[in-house]
Design an enzyme around this catalytic site. Structure first.
Site, PDB file in Angstrom:
ATOM      1  N   ALA A 172      -9.849 -24.532  31.722  1.00  0.00           N
ATOM      2  CA  ALA A 172     -10.814 -25.637  31.670  1.00  0.00           C
ATOM      3  C   ALA A 172     -10.156 -26.923  31.160  1.00  0.00           C
ATOM      4  O   ALA A 172     -10.401 -28.009  31.680  1.00  0.00           O
ATOM      5  CB  ALA A 172     -11.995 -25.243  30.778  1.00  0.00           C
TER       6      ALA A 172
ATOM      7  N   GLU B 249     -25.354   4.432  11.616  1.00  0.00           N
ATOM      8  CA  GLU B 249     -26.089   4.918  10.442  1.00  0.00           C
ATOM      9  C   GLU B 249     -25.767   4.076   9.223  1.00  0.00           C
ATOM     10  O   GLU B 249     -26.572   3.940   8.314  1.00  0.00           O
ATOM     11  CB  GLU B 249     -25.754   6.393  10.183  1.00  0.00           C
ATOM     12  CG  GLU B 249     -26.635   7.384  10.934  1.00  0.00           C
ATOM     13  CD  GLU B 249     -26.586   7.232  12.449  1.00  0.00           C
ATOM     14  OE1 GLU B 249     -25.483   7.062  12.985  1.00  0.00           O
ATOM     15  OE2 GLU B 249     -27.654   7.271  13.076  1.00  0.00           O
TER      16      GLU B 249
ATOM     17  N   ASP C 128     -12.865 -12.418  15.352  1.00  0.00           N
ATOM     18  CA  ASP C 128     -13.495 -12.194  14.045  1.00  0.00           C
ATOM     19  C   ASP C 128     -14.762 -13.024  13.822  1.00  0.00           C
ATOM     20  O   ASP C 128     -15.568 -12.703  12.961  1.00  0.00           O
ATOM     21  CB  ASP C 128     -12.516 -12.539  12.913  1.00  0.00           C
ATOM     22  CG  ASP C 128     -11.335 -11.595  12.850  1.00  0.00           C
ATOM     23  OD1 ASP C 128     -11.335 -10.602  13.596  1.00  0.00           O
ATOM     24  OD2 ASP C 128     -10.420 -11.849  12.055  1.00  0.00           O
TER      25      ASP C 128
END
Ligand code: F6P
Length: 325
Positions: free
Chosen positions: A26, A191, A131
């Site tokens: 781009a 869980e 991250d």
């Protein structure tokens, strides 16, 4: 700056992230559409210091939109963190008559971009990191793809976990941030989620696994962020020796999370940010990073990006807990 005379450099730095190639494409094509010349800098800041400059044309960025990694190659440059390294990089840029630079990378890369900006280089940053730990943008390029990779992996692990009634400890990346693990906890129905931002004791994890067994669950998936205080192997050993009902297995997803073809979302985000970065330079804006705010791509000062720490929204941590019943 007169359009014709602008020579634009582009580099990727730090950990690669899926969608970096889409951002390069781009940047290059928007620059060419505006009569700029584009120079690809290989190996990130290390290449800036060494003068690894290669002209990029429209065809050079053909067929890369869907590819993970970065065609420009990347590095974690120790030399560039020092003033001498930065001085040499600027000297190389001046020598090659590069007028402005687009830096695609994570927190450390934005630090470098800010250092250049303070020394007079016209620079725009584009956040790229699985991250999602960069202040100033809701999402960085690569995070969505990494999240999908984690989701796909955990879905597969759950199949085998349920068949054997096992507890699986799945370690995700995220050195200093629990974002990936926390969000993965929600989209994978884990869980339990362990993140650096919410330290907990080994005993609490063992109790949660035992509780899941007693509630009739056929498996227990615990997602442990790389940066949490608890080591995945230690946890597994502790759960096993506590005889909670499930036997335990470990999967460390590691660099699998960094690779792969970028999702539609990451391709779009990278394309939007790449276009905006070049348009900003053309308008005389620099010393900024592109940031996703609400639905739009905006700009935040690099100085703010590096002086603020992005925090995870603990509401999601709570949500992951509630939905694990
Ligand atoms: O910053 C991205 C990241 O993938 C972190 O999640 C991880 O801790 C680190 O990079 C790994 O770095 P390297 O690829 O240099 O081992």
């Amino acid at each position: 700056m007169e359009n014709k005379k602008i020579k634009l450099g582009v580099l990727t730095s730090g950990g690669d992230a899926p969608g970096m190639n889409a951002a390069i494409r781009a940047v290059v094509r928007t620059a060419l559409a505006n009569e700029m010349e584009v120079i690809g800098v290989r190996h990130g800041y290390e290449g800036l210091i060494n003068g690894e400059f290669h002209p990029l044309g429209a065809r050079d960025v053909g067929g890369i939109l869907q590819r993970g990694g970065t065609i420009l190659l990347t590095s974690r440059s120790e030399r560039f963190t020092k003033p001498e390294g930065q001085r040499e990089a600027i000297r190389r840029m001046n020598e090659a008559e590069i007028d402005a630079l687009v830096v695609i990378g994570g927190e450390g890369s934005m630090n470098g971009a800010n250092a250049l900006s303070k020394q007079g280089v016209k620079v725009i940053g584009i956040p790229g990191s699985i991250d999602n730990d960069i202040w100033g943008t809701n999402l960085a390029i690569g995070t969505d793809t990494a999240m999908n990779t984690i989701m796909d992996s955990v879905d597969k692990l759950r199949d085998t976990a349920s068949s054997h009634q096992r507890a699986f400890l799945v370690e995700t990346m995220g050195r200093n941030s629990g974002y990936l693990a926390m969000m993965a906890g929600i989209v994978c129905g884990a869980e339990m989620v362990l993140i650096p931002e919410a330290p907990c004791l080994v005993e609490e994890v063992v109790a949660a696994v035992e509780d899941a067994y007693k509630r009739g669950k056929t498996h227990a998936i615990i997602i442990n962020a790389e940066g949490s205080a608890l080591r995945t192997t230690d946890l597994a050993a502790k759960i096993d020796e506590s005889n909670v009902g499930f036997s335990t297995r470990i999967t460390i997803l590691g660099h699998i999370q960094r690779g792969g073809s970028p999702t539609a979302y990451d391709r779009l985000l990278a394309s939007r940010m790449g276009v905006k970065a070049v348009e900003a330079l053309l308008e005389g804006t620099h010393g900024m990073m592109t940031g996703l705010k609400g639905k739009g791509v905006d700009f935040v000062p690099l100085a703010d990006v590096i002086s603020n720490k992005r925090k995870v929204n603990m509401e999601y941590h709570h949500m992951a807990k509630v939905l694990a019943r």
